[in-house]
Design an enzyme around this catalytic site. Structure first.
Site, mmCIF file in Angstrom:
data_model
loop_
_atom_site.group_PDB
_atom_site.id
_atom_site.type_symbol
_atom_site.label_atom_id
_atom_site.label_comp_id
_atom_site.label_asym_id
_atom_site.label_seq_id
_atom_site.Cartn_x
_atom_site.Cartn_y
_atom_site.Cartn_z
ATOM 1 N N MET A 91 0.796 -1.222 0.000
ATOM 2 C CA MET A 91 0.000 0.000 0.000
ATOM 3 C C MET A 91 0.836 1.283 0.000
ATOM 4 S SD MET A 91 -3.080 -0.808 -0.410
ATOM 5 C CE MET A 91 -2.554 -2.194 -1.398
ATOM 6 N N TYR A 182 2.155 9.323 12.739
ATOM 7 C CA TYR A 182 1.042 8.372 12.766
ATOM 8 C C TYR A 182 -0.256 9.114 13.086
ATOM 9 C CZ TYR A 182 -1.836 4.590 14.809
ATOM 10 O OH TYR A 182 -2.849 3.719 15.117
ATOM 11 N N ALA A 184 -0.915 12.250 12.682
ATOM 12 C CA ALA A 184 -1.308 13.134 11.576
ATOM 13 C C ALA A 184 -2.092 12.359 10.521
ATOM 14 C CB ALA A 184 -0.071 13.764 10.953
ATOM 15 N N LYS A 186 -3.856 9.619 10.942
ATOM 16 C CA LYS A 186 -5.162 9.226 11.476
ATOM 17 C C LYS A 186 -6.115 10.425 11.545
ATOM 18 C CE LYS A 186 -4.725 4.740 12.300
ATOM 19 N NZ LYS A 186 -5.345 3.786 11.364
ATOM 20 N N GLY A 215 -8.505 2.199 21.187
ATOM 21 C CA GLY A 215 -7.474 2.463 22.194
ATOM 22 C C GLY A 215 -6.318 1.487 21.973
ATOM 23 N N TYR A 216 -5.628 1.176 23.049
ATOM 24 C CA TYR A 216 -4.452 0.310 22.968
ATOM 25 C C TYR A 216 -4.882 -1.159 22.904
ATOM 26 C CZ TYR A 216 0.060 -1.622 24.630
ATOM 27 O OH TYR A 216 1.222 -2.323 24.787
ATOM 28 N N ILE A 217 -4.486 -1.845 21.811
ATOM 29 C CA ILE A 217 -4.909 -3.229 21.565
ATOM 30 C C ILE A 217 -3.673 -4.143 21.560
ATOM 31 C CG2 ILE A 217 -6.227 -4.726 19.992
ATOM 32 C CD1 ILE A 217 -7.798 -2.260 21.047
ATOM 33 N N ASP A 218 -3.859 -5.368 22.039
ATOM 34 C CA ASP A 218 -2.697 -6.242 22.293
ATOM 35 C C ASP A 218 -2.127 -6.954 21.060
ATOM 36 O OD1 ASP A 218 -4.568 -8.187 21.748
ATOM 37 O OD2 ASP A 218 -4.344 -9.270 23.638
HETATM 38 N N1 NAP Z 1 -2.778 -2.116 18.073
HETATM 39 C C1 NAP Z 1 -3.153 -0.971 18.609
HETATM 40 O O1 NAP Z 1 -2.881 -0.683 19.774
HETATM 41 C C2 NAP Z 1 -3.954 0.012 17.795
HETATM 42 C C3 NAP Z 1 -4.469 1.130 18.438
HETATM 43 C C4 NAP Z 1 -5.228 2.039 17.724
HETATM 44 C C5 NAP Z 1 -5.461 1.830 16.381
HETATM 45 N N2 NAP Z 1 -4.934 0.744 15.754
HETATM 46 C C6 NAP Z 1 -5.173 0.588 14.315
HETATM 47 O O2 NAP Z 1 -5.604 -0.722 14.029
HETATM 48 C C7 NAP Z 1 -5.166 -1.099 12.735
HETATM 49 C C8 NAP Z 1 -4.410 -2.427 12.824
HETATM 50 O O3 NAP Z 1 -3.349 -2.309 13.736
HETATM 51 P P1 NAP Z 1 -2.516 -3.566 14.229
HETATM 52 O O4 NAP Z 1 -1.993 -3.277 15.574
HETATM 53 O O5 NAP Z 1 -3.312 -4.793 13.988
HETATM 54 O O6 NAP Z 1 -1.278 -3.507 13.197
HETATM 55 P P2 NAP Z 1 -0.238 -4.672 12.813
HETATM 56 O O7 NAP Z 1 -0.412 -5.853 13.676
HETATM 57 O O8 NAP Z 1 1.100 -4.014 12.742
HETATM 58 O O9 NAP Z 1 -0.694 -5.068 11.346
HETATM 59 C C9 NAP Z 1 -0.513 -4.167 10.296
HETATM 60 C C10 NAP Z 1 -0.963 -4.826 9.012
HETATM 61 O O10 NAP Z 1 -0.720 -3.912 7.932
HETATM 62 C C11 NAP Z 1 0.058 -4.567 6.932
HETATM 63 N N3 NAP Z 1 0.920 -3.589 6.263
HETATM 64 C C12 NAP Z 1 1.921 -2.849 6.795
HETATM 65 N N4 NAP Z 1 2.514 -2.104 5.855
HETATM 66 C C13 NAP Z 1 1.881 -2.381 4.692
HETATM 67 C C14 NAP Z 1 2.062 -1.943 3.349
HETATM 68 N N5 NAP Z 1 3.013 -1.068 3.013
HETATM 69 N N6 NAP Z 1 1.235 -2.447 2.400
HETATM 70 C C15 NAP Z 1 0.287 -3.351 2.717
HETATM 71 N N7 NAP Z 1 0.067 -3.798 3.961
HETATM 72 C C16 NAP Z 1 0.868 -3.324 4.938
HETATM 73 C C17 NAP Z 1 0.838 -5.639 7.678
HETATM 74 O O11 NAP Z 1 1.152 -6.729 6.839
HETATM 75 P P3 NAP Z 1 2.541 -6.956 6.047
HETATM 76 O O12 NAP Z 1 3.637 -6.560 6.961
HETATM 77 O O13 NAP Z 1 2.485 -8.407 5.716
HETATM 78 O O14 NAP Z 1 2.428 -6.072 4.827
HETATM 79 C C18 NAP Z 1 -0.184 -6.088 8.706
HETATM 80 O O15 NAP Z 1 -1.062 -7.038 8.151
HETATM 81 C C19 NAP Z 1 -4.314 0.043 12.233
HETATM 82 O O16 NAP Z 1 -5.069 0.901 11.409
HETATM 83 C C20 NAP Z 1 -3.910 0.759 13.509
HETATM 84 O O17 NAP Z 1 -3.608 2.113 13.288
HETATM 85 C C21 NAP Z 1 -4.182 -0.178 16.439
#
Ligand code: NAP
Ligand code: NAG
Length: 290
Positions: A91, A182, A184, A186, A215-218
């Protein structure tokens, strides 16, 4: 006494309304639906794919790591997906974003739910050092690609009376020190999708947009990046995914998860900004970050 009775009746009424408005979700609403979930090789996106799969949807997962995607597809099938397929796409390349939607159309023949979830682009946590390249990269992966995917899928979604589900964060609504790039991207998402939602409604286009404020997810990546440097407790990713899917399918405008650490603090943002800023500061172990 009279006042207490009125209050009591009000509470019961509110409770009943809440109960019934929350409980209209059924798995039949998902069976056979066609879903594209981005960033679904791991984390919350992976869990969202499993939730749709469990309820019998046709699922397309996508990310950059093919090996992981293959495993996710297999698990989706095991869980009961009507079909499960993957598309490898990066992406950070907006042409790939466009092609991803075209491939999804070929695979599914249409689309009912577009789940925009991926996050990437030099993910780091630390002081802002004025790195313009990191900023451009974050805006491309975490904002512009979402827009490109939305533009490319718009016609398909309108045809199916589908929905767009956008995964945002409290970082898209409140100051988030040590992750300004990040935050910015969002905030940009929140501006774009809340404006588009209202515009579509005024234009009488039936295309609801659900924004999930998390919020903060594991997830492994989040825990690894901020785990020992903030004072917050992480909430479970499977429960998070379930809340997102439910809210999206029910066409709610927003999902707050976990409610107490997203919706409640946000109520204070505009009322008492200085106090709010002070409270935010207390979540960060600054000496461990610098
Ligand atoms: N975890 C939290 O605490 C938290 C809190 C608030 C919001 N969020 C939001 O929740 C969503 C998911 O977060 P998460 O914690 O599940 O993230 P994550 O575990 O890091 O997963 C990120 C996903 O995005 C893919 N990705 C990364 N760079 C990419 C690229 N250039 N092209 C295509 N795919 C790409 C990764 O797959 P590959 O590496 O295989 O490409 C992976 O599948 C995000 O929008 C995040 O901002 C998370
Ligand atoms: C982006 O993707 C397109 C189509 O897949 C490809 O032709 C192009 O070379 C890619 N651009 C970069 C910079 O990798």
């Amino acid at each position: 006494m009279g006042l207490l009775r009125i209050l009591g009746a009000l509470l019961v009424g509110l409770g009943a309304w809440y109960f019934y408005s929350q409980d209209t979700f059924s798995e039949d609403m998902v069976r056979g639906k066609r879903v594209l979930v981005t960033g679904s090789s791991t984390g919350i996106g992976e869990q969202i794919a499993y939730d749709f799969a469990r309820m019998g949807a046709h699922v397309v997962v996508t990310a950059r790591r093919e090996e992981r995607l293959r495993e996710v597809v297999q698990k989706c099938l095991d869980l009961g997906a009507s079909s499960a397929q993957y598309v490898v796409a990066d992406m950070s390349n907006l042409t790939s974003a466009q092609e991803l939607v075209e491939e999804t159309k070929t695979l599914l023949g249409g689309l009912d739910h577009l789940v925009l979830n991926h996050v990437g682009g030099a993910v780091s946590f630390g002081p802002f050092k004025g790195d313009m390249k990191a900023m451009m990269n974050s805006l491309t992966v975490n904002f512009l690609s979402y827009i490109e995917l939305t533009i490319s899928a718009l016609e398909m979604l309108q045809e199916s009376h589908g929905t767009i589900i956008v995964i945002s964060s409290v970082a898209g609504r409140m100051p988030s020190p040590f992750s300004v790039w990040y935050s910015a991207s969002k905030f940009a998402l929140e501006g774009f999708y809340s404006s588009l939602r209202t515009e579509l409604r005024l234009r009488k286009v039936d295309l609801p947009i659900t924004v999930a404020v998390l919020g903060y997810i594991d997830t492994d990546s989040a825990v690894q990046i901020v785990g020992d440097r903030i004072t917050m407790m992480a909430s479970p990713k499977d429960e998070c995914a379930r809340a997102i899917v439910k809210g999206g399918v029910l066409r709610h405008r927003e999902v707050f998860y976990p409610y107490w650490s997203t919706k409640i603090p946000l109520l204070f943002r505009d009322w008492v900004p200085e106090y709010f800023d002070h409270m935010i500061g207390r979540s960060y172990m600054v000496d461990k970050i610098l």
